[in-house]
Design an enzyme around this catalytic site. Structure first.
Site, short mmCIF file in Angstrom:
data_model
loop_
_atom_site.label_atom_id
_atom_site.label_comp_id
_atom_site.label_asym_id
_atom_site.label_seq_id
_atom_site.Cartn_x
_atom_site.Cartn_y
_atom_site.Cartn_z
N ASN A 183 0.73 -1.24 0.12
CA ASN A 183 0.05 -0.06 -0.05
C ASN A 183 1.11 1.21 0.01
O ASN A 183 2.15 1.09 0.03
CB ASN A 183 -0.96 0.07 1.10
CG ASN A 183 -0.20 0.00 2.44
OD1 ASN A 183 0.44 0.84 2.85
ND2 ASN A 183 -0.19 -1.34 3.43
N ARG A 184 0.14 2.52 0.10
CA ARG A 184 1.07 3.54 -0.29
C ARG A 184 1.73 4.20 0.96
O ARG A 184 2.25 5.36 0.86
CB ARG A 184 0.16 4.77 -0.66
CG ARG A 184 -0.44 4.33 -2.29
CD ARG A 184 -1.44 5.31 -2.80
NE ARG A 184 -0.93 6.63 -2.61
CZ ARG A 184 -1.66 7.80 -2.59
NH1 ARG A 184 -2.85 7.61 -2.83
NH2 ARG A 184 -1.13 8.77 -2.84
#
Ligand code: C5P
Length: 407
Positions: A212-213
């Site tokens: 994820n970011r």
């Protein structure tokens, strides 16, 4: 009069926000500091020396040959002898470049270069493109590596009418950072703190993974702030591009949610406080292929996923009396309801929620906008501020509301 007996050199660079520096100068003087303003030549196009002279009651200098303390004193050395801290607010892109390059072509840059032992705080302010320019960011990292502390610019309306990053931090936040620098709090002395940070990586095959970011910036800031306040800090981090935060005692770099769980559970019992800031994957591939998965042309190609362990929920179940558990909730909707639900379901003492859709908040930004929820009391929403300032605000809250009653 929190700054009584302290001397602050206040550097003012060229930016429309230099007028806010006059407010800062006034606040510092009102709090008892002796303030020596040094204004760059270009900054004088935005503000007058007389304003700062009037507010501080001290001589104001610009050029390196000016004799602020009379002909018998070498001014750029004398400023350094007197200063407890050098604060540069606002700092322009050009000023950052000159400082990073070690230039001494005016009084401010000469004072910084001639006094390497002094703490230097830098609050940049400029147009978004100038701030995000790789050259500026390079200079900023160079200065950070030299130990200078940055007070992150906020996102807001800029002089050219657009909304973007580059707005000078509010004078109140700058005052707070000066206070932290001059009187570091040691209120976590003797406490063991474990922080999880960053994303996890769940392998699909030897080449691909699900992640994820999350950048890890918020968790690293929390770990660094706790260490600065005297805690024995253990950081368990997923893969990030960040260097190890200053002052922490132990750091473990992990990959998957399962690795993170193992590293955390092996150490969780010994902790007084655990902050789960990591963005742990909720699902991982049920099986990791041993060989690279080949393109099959299969229109319905799917990867079977299995839920990962909820580390924080398990920590909540195992929580021993007196242990403090803090969680994070990155949300895109129904923030309050989701945060309150997690607070109870995971048996937390505090949850820090943020709306990651807001500009200046969430993943890979240097600032954040958060609301703190506890079981008792009203939620507290903090203004946009640097992740380090958010970290300190969280530790303030822990000290006021959670540690004190346990003592
Ligand atoms: O339920 P949700 O994932 O939104 O909760 C977020 C909080 O739970 C964060 O503090 C995060 O670090 C933690 N968490 C965890 N293990 C998971 C998922 C989330 O520790 N598998």
């Amino acid at each position: 009069m929190i700054f009584k007996g302290k001397t602050i050199v206040l550097g003012v660079g060229a930016s429309i926000s230099a007028y806010k520096s006059a407010d800062l100068c006034s606040k510092l003087a009102q709090e008892g500091a002796t303030v020596y303003p040094i204004i760059t030549e270009s900054a004088l196009k935005f503000v007058g020396a007389a304003t700062f002279w009037g507010l501080s009651g001290q001589p104001v200098s610009t050029g390196v040959f000016e004799e602020a303390f009379g002909p018998s004193e070498i001014a750029h050395l004398r400023y350094g002898e007197l200063a407890d801290v050098i604060v540069i607010a606002p700092a322009s892109a050009d000023l950052l470049a000159r400082l990073a390059g070690g230039f001494c072509d005016d009084m401010l840059s000469a004072v910084v270069v001639a006094n390497p032992g002094k703490p230097v705080l830098i609050a940049p302010a400029m147009n978004t493109h100038m701030w995000q320019n790789p050259a500026t960011q390079w200079n900023r990292r160079t200065l950070e590596r030299r130990g200078y502390i940055f007070i992150e610019p906020g996102v807001g309306r800029l002089a050219e009418g657009i909304v973007g990053a580059g707005r000078l931090a509010e004078p109140a936040e700058i005052v707070e950072v000066i206070r932290e620098t001059l009187f570091p709090r040691r209120d976590l002395e003797g406490k063991r703190v474990l922080v999880t940070a960053g994303p996890t990586r769940e392998a699909i095959d030897p080449v691909r993974y699900i992640t994820n970011r999350s950048s890890g910036k918020m968790g690293y800031a929390i770990a660094e702030a706790a260490a600065a306040r005297g805690a024995y800090v253990t950081l368990v981090s997923g893969p990030t591009h960040l260097p190890q935060p200053a002052g922490i005692a132990e750091m473990y770099r992990v990959g998957s949610a399962a690795n993170m769980a193992e590293a955390v559970f092996a150490r969780s019992d010994a902790q007084d406080i655990i902050v789960a800031c990591a963005a742990v994957a909720d699902y991982a591939p049920t099986a990791t292929a041993l060989q690279k998965i080949k393109k099959s042309g299969d229109a319905d190609f799917a990867i079977a996923l299995t839920p990962t362990i909820d580390i924080l929920k398990e920590l909540g179940r195992r929580k021993r009396p007196g242990q403090i558990l803090i969680g994070f909730a990155a949300e895109t909707e129904n923030i309050a309801a989701n945060a309150e639900k997690k607070l109870h379901e995971k048996n937390l003492d505090l949850i820090v929620a943020n709306d990651i859709t807001k500009e200046g908040a969430g993943f890979d930004t240097d600032t954040n906008i958060v609301t703190l929820y506890q079981k008792q009391g009203e939620p507290v929403t903090l203004p946009i501020m640097s992740k380090r300032a958010v970290a300190d605000a969280i530790w303030n809250k822990v000290n006021e509301n959670l540690l004190m009653p346990n003592r």
